[in-house]
Scaffold this motif. Structure first.
Motif, PDB file in Angstrom:
ATOM      1  N   THR A   2       0.720  -1.117   0.078  1.00 38.65           N
ATOM      2  CA  THR A   2       0.064  -0.147   0.134  1.00 38.65           C
ATOM      3  C   THR A   2       0.817   0.978   0.088  1.00 38.65           C
ATOM      4  O   THR A   2       2.116   1.237   0.304  1.00 38.65           O
ATOM      5  N   ILE A   3       0.216   2.500  -0.401  1.00 37.02           N
ATOM      6  CA  ILE A   3       1.025   3.679  -0.498  1.00 37.02           C
ATOM      7  C   ILE A   3       0.498   4.732   0.609  1.00 37.02           C
ATOM      8  O   ILE A   3      -0.964   4.946   0.773  1.00 37.02           O
ATOM      9  N   SER A   4       1.166   5.051   1.663  1.00 39.10           N
ATOM     10  CA  SER A   4       0.774   5.858   2.581  1.00 39.10           C
ATOM     11  C   SER A   4       0.693   7.427   1.941  1.00 39.10           C
ATOM     12  O   SER A   4       1.223   7.884   0.921  1.00 39.10           O
ATOM     13  N   TRP A   5       0.136   8.124   2.775  1.00 35.83           N
ATOM     14  CA  TRP A   5      -0.139   9.574   2.515  1.00 35.83           C
ATOM     15  C   TRP A   5       1.406  10.377   2.330  1.00 35.83           C
ATOM     16  O   TRP A   5       1.677  11.066   1.431  1.00 35.83           O
ATOM     17  N   LEU A   6       2.133   9.833   3.389  1.00 32.12           N
ATOM     18  CA  LEU A   6       3.391  10.462   3.297  1.00 32.12           C
ATOM     19  C   LEU A   6       4.503  10.025   1.912  1.00 32.12           C
ATOM     20  O   LEU A   6       4.850  11.053   1.380  1.00 32.12           O
ATOM     21  N   GLN A   7       4.247   8.811   1.764  1.00 33.37           N
ATOM     22  CA  GLN A   7       4.660   8.142   0.565  1.00 33.37           C
ATOM     23  C   GLN A   7       4.283   8.998  -0.836  1.00 33.37           C
ATOM     24  O   GLN A   7       4.973   9.489  -1.709  1.00 33.37           O
ATOM     25  N   ALA A   8       2.878   9.125  -0.774  1.00 30.53           N
ATOM     26  CA  ALA A   8       2.521   9.583  -1.918  1.00 30.53           C
ATOM     27  C   ALA A   8       2.894  11.425  -1.997  1.00 30.53           C
ATOM     28  O   ALA A   8       3.207  11.588  -3.297  1.00 30.53           O
ATOM     29  N   ILE A   9       2.845  11.850  -0.923  1.00 25.25           N
ATOM     30  CA  ILE A   9       3.514  13.230  -0.925  1.00 25.25           C
ATOM     31  C   ILE A   9       4.834  13.483  -1.494  1.00 25.25           C
ATOM     32  O   ILE A   9       5.144  14.212  -2.306  1.00 25.25           O
ATOM     33  N   ILE A  10       5.689  12.579  -0.830  1.00 27.78           N
ATOM     34  CA  ILE A  10       6.962  12.326  -1.561  1.00 27.78           C
ATOM     35  C   ILE A  10       7.091  12.201  -3.049  1.00 27.78           C
ATOM     36  O   ILE A  10       7.803  12.981  -3.636  1.00 27.78           O
ATOM     37  N   LEU A  11       6.414  11.279  -3.550  1.00 27.01           N
ATOM     38  CA  LEU A  11       6.201  11.051  -5.004  1.00 27.01           C
ATOM     39  C   LEU A  11       5.667  12.300  -5.851  1.00 27.01           C
ATOM     40  O   LEU A  11       6.272  12.530  -6.814  1.00 27.01           O
ATOM     41  N   GLY A  12       4.653  12.872  -5.241  1.00 25.15           N
ATOM     42  CA  GLY A  12       4.281  14.088  -5.658  1.00 25.15           C
ATOM     43  C   GLY A  12       5.271  15.197  -5.643  1.00 25.15           C
ATOM     44  O   GLY A  12       5.402  15.958  -6.718  1.00 25.15           O
ATOM     45  N   LEU A  13       6.174  15.373  -4.816  1.00 21.49           N
ATOM     46  CA  LEU A  13       7.222  16.379  -4.702  1.00 21.49           C
ATOM     47  C   LEU A  13       8.209  16.108  -5.974  1.00 21.49           C
ATOM     48  O   LEU A  13       8.606  17.179  -6.619  1.00 21.49           O
ATOM     49  N   PHE A  14       8.481  14.786  -5.849  1.00 13.77           N
ATOM     50  CA  PHE A  14       9.486  14.468  -7.014  1.00 13.77           C
ATOM     51  C   PHE A  14       8.839  14.705  -8.453  1.00 13.77           C
ATOM     52  O   PHE A  14       9.704  14.976  -9.490  1.00 13.77           O
ATOM     53  N   ALA A  15       7.591  14.345  -8.477  1.00 16.99           N
ATOM     54  CA  ALA A  15       6.835  14.813  -9.826  1.00 16.99           C
ATOM     55  C   ALA A  15       6.859  16.354 -10.030  1.00 16.99           C
ATOM     56  O   ALA A  15       7.137  16.612 -11.350  1.00 16.99           O
TER      57      ALA A  15
END
Length: 285
Positions: A2-15
């Protein structure tokens, strides 16, 4: 997985950093962080599965190996492929129980990447359109001779565009991707015709990337020799990517030295006999 909110936010920052027009710069952002090969490593670190991330990123990199963005024309945005497609592909592989290095795993990963790449094109044009508003503000600053405020247009306001069209979509798609993947698994079983079709098409996608690269660099029959050399080294000698890169670097150095010698000969020939005579006079003195 699963992907947590923190992981999703980090991926969004790299995006955000790798999106075009590049918030992290063209060289470092789009052409480094935005490449699926690098994005796979980043996603693997963030999601805690580095081998799978690298394998998925490598598979998607082959598909988009010849992707170029001339001017404002973008056929697919690798930012979305790297930071939306790779995490979703990793979720799908874990859900279906497939190995990232298997043929079915590669086909599934490339299929997910291609689907998301089209979504990324919409995000790219959305970012570019919103940036037009900041340009209008910048021209107003120029008309008023408020040049010190141009840094706001260049370094502050574009963050709004990238957050709206890069970070938020990435966070939402990555976070809500797990239920979607589970739904796909429920409605599209592995032995069904849709999934078999998906695997077949996905297996052909790397060939498309290689074919586009072939069309770009091969101008004559002799160009096939260096083009096929890497494949020959891998197939015949069993060299991995790092070893093949070292061999390619050696050939690059040799070719560079030969071209430098040709340039020197051209300069000497252009100078004519007068320059040669002057050198002889200096030696006599």
């Amino acid at each position: 997985m699963t992907i947590s909110w923190l992981q999703a936010i980090i991926l969004g920052l790299f995006a955000c950093l790798s999106s075009m027009p590049g918030l992290g710069g063209t060289s470092f952002g789009n052409y480094t962080l935005g490449r699926p090969l690098i994005g796979g490593l980043v996603c693997g670190i963030v999601l805690g599965d580095i081998p799978t991330g690298i394998m998925v990123g490598t598979a998607m990199q082959i598909v988009y190996i010849a992707l170029v963005t001339p001017g404002g024309t973008v056929s697919a945005d690798v930012r979305a492929v790297s930071y939306i497609g790779i995490p979703l592909a990793m979720l799908a592989l874990k859900s279906y129980g497939l190995e990232a290095g298997s043929a079915d795993g590669i086909a599934l990963a490339t299929s997910f990447g291609t689907m998301v790449g089209t979504v990324g094109t919409v995000l790219f044009y959305g970012t570019a359109t919103m940036n037009l508003a900041w340009q209008h503000i910048g021209w107003n600053f120029v008309d008023k001779r408020e040049y010190d405020k141009l840094y706001i247009v260049d370094m502050v306001l574009p963050w709004i565009s990238h957050i709206v069209f890069s970070m938020i979509p990435t966070v939402v798609m990555c976070k809500l991707g797990a239920p979607v993947v589970e739904a796909i698994k429920a409605y599209l079983p592995m032995d069904g015709i849709p999934m078999k079709t998906l695997f077949t098409v996905g297996a052909l996608l790397p060939c498309v990337g290689i074919a586009i690269l072939l069309k770009q660099i091969v101008r004559s029959v002799l160009d096939f020799v260096p083009y096929l050399m890497g494949f020959t080294l891998a197939a015949s000698l069993g060299l991995n990517l790092v070893s093949a890169t070292v061999v390619a670097a050696m050939f690059s150095i040799v070719i560079f030295q030969l071209k430098m010698l040709r340039l020197q000969q051209t300069k000497v020939a252009a100078a004519g006999p007068a320059a040669v005579g002057a050198d002889d006079d200096e030696e006599d003195i």
